[in-house]
Write an enzyme that holds these catalytic residues in place. Structure first.
Site, PDB file in Angstrom:
ATOM      1  N   HIS A 193       0.824  -1.207   0.000  1.00 36.98           N
ATOM      2  CA  HIS A 193       0.000   0.000   0.000  1.00 36.98           C
ATOM      3  C   HIS A 193       0.861   1.261   0.000  1.00 36.98           C
ATOM      4  O   HIS A 193       0.838   2.071   0.944  1.00 36.98           O
ATOM      5  CB  HIS A 193      -0.949  -0.016   1.205  1.00 36.98           C
ATOM      6  N   HIS A 243     -10.584  -5.239   3.922  1.00 35.49           N
ATOM      7  CA  HIS A 243      -9.127  -5.310   3.791  1.00 35.49           C
ATOM      8  C   HIS A 243      -8.747  -6.663   3.188  1.00 35.49           C
ATOM      9  O   HIS A 243      -9.369  -7.686   3.478  1.00 35.49           O
ATOM     10  CB  HIS A 243      -8.484  -5.131   5.168  1.00 35.49           C
ATOM     11  N   GLU A 273      -6.317  -8.785   3.698  1.00 37.07           N
ATOM     12  CA  GLU A 273      -6.034  -9.854   4.653  1.00 37.07           C
ATOM     13  C   GLU A 273      -7.315 -10.377   5.290  1.00 37.07           C
ATOM     14  O   GLU A 273      -7.509 -11.588   5.433  1.00 37.07           O
ATOM     15  CB  GLU A 273      -5.084  -9.371   5.758  1.00 37.07           C
TER      16      GLU A 273
END
Length: 301
Positions: free
Chosen positions: A45, A141, A143
């Site tokens: 990111h 997200h 993950e």
């Protein structure tokens, strides 16, 4: 009389965590070999690092692109992916370079095993209700999507205590955490669930990566030791937002930038010491560029 030039220090504890380092090393090795590579989502990111790798041949793709690739090679970044992604990759004969962080991979396996065991017990009649699987993390997200996928999409994601108001905590509850969340935040969720639980069991598992979690303590120490702090982070970095707040807690003279051109001379005026730090997704070369820019600006005094 010319004032003394301020000291400028780059935080040695900032920058890529080992999971990101591994992913980028795998990407660069394949780019060196083949000259091109697709990555499912931004490899990290940080727009500057993504652009650096794009110029080397790394193409960022989305899940919607997988069915159109017709083979080829795809890198799975450190965040990990749900089982459904692997199914799509196999179906399309795509070669996988799996750079899932080992900490994330172990957590995926742990949740999957617990879910499979619960499903088996439910089907056999050993238990009359499936337990609630809770994931403390950021909704959407990458993950977290991978973790929820281990429960066939049945886990509930909570980002803060307020969401417990609309969560059915009756029956058995198992709580896990996204690896990059704060330990304090996780403990608050645990305490609140304990307070609210009237029946059923409650098991919680601190699955936070200590390499990332310990950054909070270290970055506070670093920020407190400088008059001015420049925090370098990508706009998409969740970890960056958390660590920036940690800096601000101890040093209000903390300024956030995504690249060196954003550094302002007025931030640095009169400061005897300047600290440069960043997120787990911030490359060392970018912090060095910011340090060089700060040195250039203070030398103009």
């Amino acid at each position: 009389m010319k004032r003394q030039t301020p000291s400028i220090e780059i935080d040695s504890n900032s920058g890529f965590c080992f999971g990101v380092v591994t992913a980028i090393n795998k990407a660069e090795a394949e780019l060196e070999r083949a000259g091109r590579l697709a990555c499912l989502g931004d490899i990290v990111h940080n727009a500057s690092e993504v652009e650096r790798l794009r110029l080397k041949g790394l193409q960022t793709i989305t899940h919607q692109d997988l069915d159109r690739l017709g083979g080829g090679t795809v890198l799975l970044r450190a965040h990990g992916e749900p089982p459904s992604t692997y199914d799509i990759l196999r179906r399309n004969n795509i070669t996988v370079i799996d750079a899932t962080c080992p900490v994330v991979l172990r957590l995926q396996q742990r949740i999957k095993q617990a879910y499979d065991d619960a499903k088996k017990a439910f089907r056999s009649g050993e238990i009359d209700r499936m337990p609630l699987f809770l994931i403390y993390g950021k909704e959407g997200h990458a993950e977290v999507n991978g973790l929820v996928g281990q429960t066939e999409g049945n886990a509930v994601v909570i980002q803060d205590i307020d969401q417990l108001d609309t969560t059915d905590l009756s029956g058995d509850v198992l709580l896990y955490s996204q690896t990059t969340k704060s330990i304090d935040g996780f403990r608050r969720i645990v305490d609140e669930i304990k307070r609210r639980k009237a029946d059923g069991s409650f098991q919680y598992f601190d699955t936070i990566c200590r390499q990332v979690a310990n950054r909070s303590v270290k970055i506070r120490e670093f920020a407190a030791g400088h008059e001015v702090v420049i925090f370098v982070t990508g706009a998409k970095s969740s970890n960056g937002r958390v660590l920036l707040q940690e800096c601000l807690k101890v040093n209000p003279s903390t300024h956030s930038v995504t690249e060196s051109s954003e550094v302002r001379r007025e931030w640095l005026e009169g400061a005897a010491s300047i600290g440069i730090c960043g997120a787990t997704s911030t490359p060392a070369w970018l912090m060095e560029e910011v340090a060089e820019k700060a040195a250039e600006l203070v030398s103009q005094d």
